[in-house]
Design a protein around this motif. Structure first.
Motif, PDB file in Angstrom:
ATOM      1  N   GLN A   1       0.837  -1.194   0.000  1.00 20.78           N
ATOM      2  CA  GLN A   1       0.000   0.000   0.000  1.00 20.78           C
ATOM      3  C   GLN A   1       0.868   1.239   0.000  1.00 20.78           C
ATOM      4  N   ASP A   2       0.526   2.154  -0.910  1.00 18.27           N
ATOM      5  CA  ASP A   2       1.155   3.469  -0.905  1.00 18.27           C
ATOM      6  C   ASP A   2       0.050   4.507  -1.062  1.00 18.27           C
ATOM      7  N   PRO A   3       0.355   5.798  -1.087  1.00 18.58           N
ATOM      8  CA  PRO A   3      -0.726   6.798  -1.177  1.00 18.58           C
ATOM      9  C   PRO A   3      -1.574   6.681  -2.430  1.00 18.58           C
ATOM     10  N   GLN A   4      -1.068   5.949  -3.458  1.00 20.69           N
ATOM     11  CA  GLN A   4      -1.802   5.871  -4.717  1.00 20.69           C
ATOM     12  C   GLN A   4      -2.765   4.701  -4.772  1.00 20.69           C
TER      13      GLN A   4
ATOM     14  N   ASN B   1      -8.110   7.137 -20.610  1.00 16.30           N
ATOM     15  CA  ASN B   1      -8.046   7.943 -19.398  1.00 16.30           C
ATOM     16  C   ASN B   1      -9.290   7.649 -18.565  1.00 16.30           C
ATOM     17  N   SER B   2      -9.104   6.963 -17.444  1.00 14.35           N
ATOM     18  CA  SER B   2     -10.243   6.546 -16.643  1.00 14.35           C
ATOM     19  C   SER B   2     -10.842   7.691 -15.829  1.00 14.35           C
ATOM     20  N   ILE B   3     -10.165   8.842 -15.789  1.00 17.61           N
ATOM     21  CA  ILE B   3     -10.733  10.009 -15.125  1.00 17.61           C
ATOM     22  C   ILE B   3     -11.696  10.735 -16.063  1.00 17.61           C
TER      23      ILE B   3
ATOM     24  N   ILE C   1       8.255   5.983 -10.683  1.00 22.20           N
ATOM     25  CA  ILE C   1       7.607   6.708 -11.788  1.00 22.20           C
ATOM     26  C   ILE C   1       6.089   6.546 -11.732  1.00 22.20           C
ATOM     27  N   ASN C   2       5.565   5.997 -10.658  1.00 16.97           N
ATOM     28  CA  ASN C   2       4.123   5.834 -10.461  1.00 16.97           C
ATOM     29  C   ASN C   2       3.461   5.095 -11.628  1.00 16.97           C
ATOM     30  N   GLU C   3       4.082   4.011 -12.036  1.00 19.02           N
ATOM     31  CA  GLU C   3       3.574   3.272 -13.197  1.00 19.02           C
ATOM     32  C   GLU C   3       3.552   1.776 -12.913  1.00 19.02           C
TER      33      GLU C   3
ATOM     34  N   TYR D   1      -0.357   1.154 -16.487  1.00 21.92           N
ATOM     35  CA  TYR D   1      -1.295   2.006 -15.751  1.00 21.92           C
ATOM     36  C   TYR D   1      -0.509   3.059 -14.998  1.00 21.92           C
ATOM     37  N   GLN D   2      -0.829   4.329 -15.241  1.00 21.92           N
ATOM     38  CA  GLN D   2      -0.199   5.434 -14.544  1.00 21.92           C
ATOM     39  C   GLN D   2      -1.035   5.754 -13.300  1.00 21.92           C
TER      40      GLN D   2
END
Length: 526
Positions: free
Chosen positions: A113-116, A214-216, A159-161, A184-185
């Motif tokens: 688990q991390d903040p993302q 883009n899922s957002i 790199i959050n990927e 996935y970014q």
């Protein structure tokens, strides 16, 4: 107790000195409730009860651990919890950690688990130095927007990927993705498709082998082997852009849309599908193919579109520069409307149709379709049928060859088609004819007649018989007394240069005038 204290001092001080000397970080035992110190070389020291160790920016607690100080690695058991940089948390039932390589092998009930996001798996290898997590026995990732499941995954925290491989499933607010390979970014929530992928939504399905989503913003752009399935439509194009918020799909280059209900194909190089108002159009070399049982009709226009009428039936439209071709039916006009519910195609603005070698004109023309083939048509207002006399069948003078035409005109006409061949025409109102009857292969003259109603029978693409009904008046003049101008009815025009002769001709611009159009004005002056 003294041994334990000595060992802890060694871990905290002595090993640190050795680490500095060898320029490597040594695992430090921070705490445990109990300790069993190894008395022989090669055996581990055992710690249990709230055992804690640290290494660089990693800190780990567990129920018990074995520490091999000579090899700089540990085995941790029970309720293992590791923290790196106060941001990354990792849990598991068992961990093997190598202080030299900074590789942690976490097994059973693993959670990272991390903040993302939160990763759950059965087996995880975590490279603490490069901050890379790797699972290989199935894993599930959840963040604030999406849930991702795959057999194999890599998480590059720096790199959050994330990289996923084999049996990948992604659950987003609008779609479910089934993929072979994707990235996935974790910050932007951007999904990059790197292999065969199916995206399933509420009312549409997408397939692609390369692109991104883009899922957002619910925006997707697909660039390889793209397919869109929507209601009864199946579409493909080199580039497919889908925006779920606006309900718009944009297609570019090599578009191919198939209507599975009406057996219609639309092709072109630019198109849009608007979901919310059930409207779609294709342009840039647009072509409609109506697939028939014996023959297919190919139609081109600047723009092809389809929408729903008030009772939810499809209405196809083609507008500006319409040209169509099949083996037995060709035509040109400015625009076409095809409400599929009544199976009738309506031609507007200077329509011309060639059926079984006959030129058909009227202010408007409508053609009734059965299985995408014409079985009946109507020439509405100023109806006219023209058939050129075949010069090869008769002995004609040079002045007569190619300029003799059988013509019938009237207020309205109805034509009947059987086996893709015109066999009957009925004239309703103000009928006129200029006809060259033959006797055993010889033209006997020009028969000009008027009648309120006329019946024309055709065979083998030629006029077989003409029957005049009501108020008949007519004359028959020998052929040698007839000039080409005498044989033209008022408003006669011959548009053979506009006729598509082959499928490729539908993309040829239609001439605005015909060289034989000048015959009509000469006739009108008489």
């Amino acid at each position: 107790m003294i041994a334990r204290t000595i060992y802890l001092l060694i871990c905290l001080i002595g090993f640190a000195v050795e680490s500095h000397a060898q320029e490597k970080a040594i695992i430090k035992i921070v705490h445990s409730d109990s300790l069993r110190f190894a008395t022989q070389p090669g055996l581990p020291h055992r710690f249990w009860g709230n055992a804690t160790f640290s290494h660089k920016d990693m800190r780990m607690t567990c129920d018990s651990l074995y520490h091999y100080s000579d090899s700089n690695y540990i085995y941790a058991y029970g309720n293992v919890h590791a923290v790196q940089n106060d941001t990354l948390n990792m849990w598991g039932d068992f961990v093997f950690y190598n202080g030299n390589t900074e590789l942690a092998k976490v097994r059973h009930n693993v959670v990272l688990q991390d903040p993302q996001l939160t990763l759950s798996t059965d087996s995880l290898n975590y490279d603490a130095f490069n901050r890379i997590g790797h699972y290989f026995n199935g894993g599930t990732i959840k963040d604030s927007v999406n849930t991702l499941v795959s057999d194999i995954g890599y998480y590059f925290l720096s790199i959050n990927e994330m990289f996923y491989k084999d049996s990948v499933k992604v659950y987003t607010p609008d779609y479910t993705l089934y993929s072979d390979t994707l990235k996935y970014q974790t910050q932007s929530k951007l999904i990059t498709i790197l292999g065969p992928t199916t995206i399933v939504g509420e009312d549409r399905t997408l397939y692609s082998e390369y692109g991104w989503y883009n899922s957002i913003t619910s925006h997707a752009e697909l660039y390889k082997n793209n397919t869109l399935t929507y209601n009864n439509y199946i579409g493909s194009s080199d580039t497919l852009v889908v925006d779920s918020v606006s309900g718009t799909a944009i297609m570019r280059q090599n578009i191919h849309l198939y209507d599975t209900i009406n057996k219609a194909i639309v092709e072109g190089n630019y198109g849009e599908v608007l979901r919310h108002n059930d409207y779609a159009f294709v342009t840039n070399k647009a072509m409609l193919i109506l697939v028939g049982q014996a023959d297919s009709l190919f139609l081109h226009a600047d723009t092809l579109s389809i929408n729903k009428d008030s009772i939810d039936n499809n209405v196809m439209k083609a507008y500006h520069g319409v040209r169509f071709y099949s083996l037995d039916l060709q035509g040109v006009c400015d625009s076409i409307v095809y409400p599929t519910a009544d199976s009738t195609i309506y031609l507007y603005i200077a329509p011309i149709v060639w059926a079984s070698g006959n030129q058909l004109t009227g202010t408007t023309i409508d053609m009734h379709m059965v299985n995408n083939e014409v079985d009946k048509f109507n020439l509405n207002n100023k109806a006219m049928i023209v058939n050129q006399v075949d010069s090869t069948m008769y002995k004609l003078t040079p002045d007569q060859r190619g300029v003799l035409f059988n013509q019938i005109k009237g207020r309205d006409m109805t034509g009947y088609v059987r086996n893709n061949e015109l066999y009957l025409m009925l004239v309703d109102g103000s009928g006129e004819s200029a006809y060259y009857p033959d006797d055993n292969g010889f033209i006997i003259g020009l028969n000009k007649a008027t009648s309120s109603n006329i019946k024309i029978e055709l065979e083998n693409k030629k006029i077989k018989d003409i029957t005049f009904i009501n108020n008949v008046e007519g004359t028959l003049n020998p052929l040698f007394m007839v000039t080409p101008e005498d044989g033209k009815l008022r408003d006669f025009q011959w548009h053979i240069d506009k006729k598509p002769m082959k499928k490729e001709d539908i993309f040829r611009p239609t001439p605005k005038t015909s060289v034989t159009d000048t015959i009509a004005p000469r006739n009108n002056k008489k």
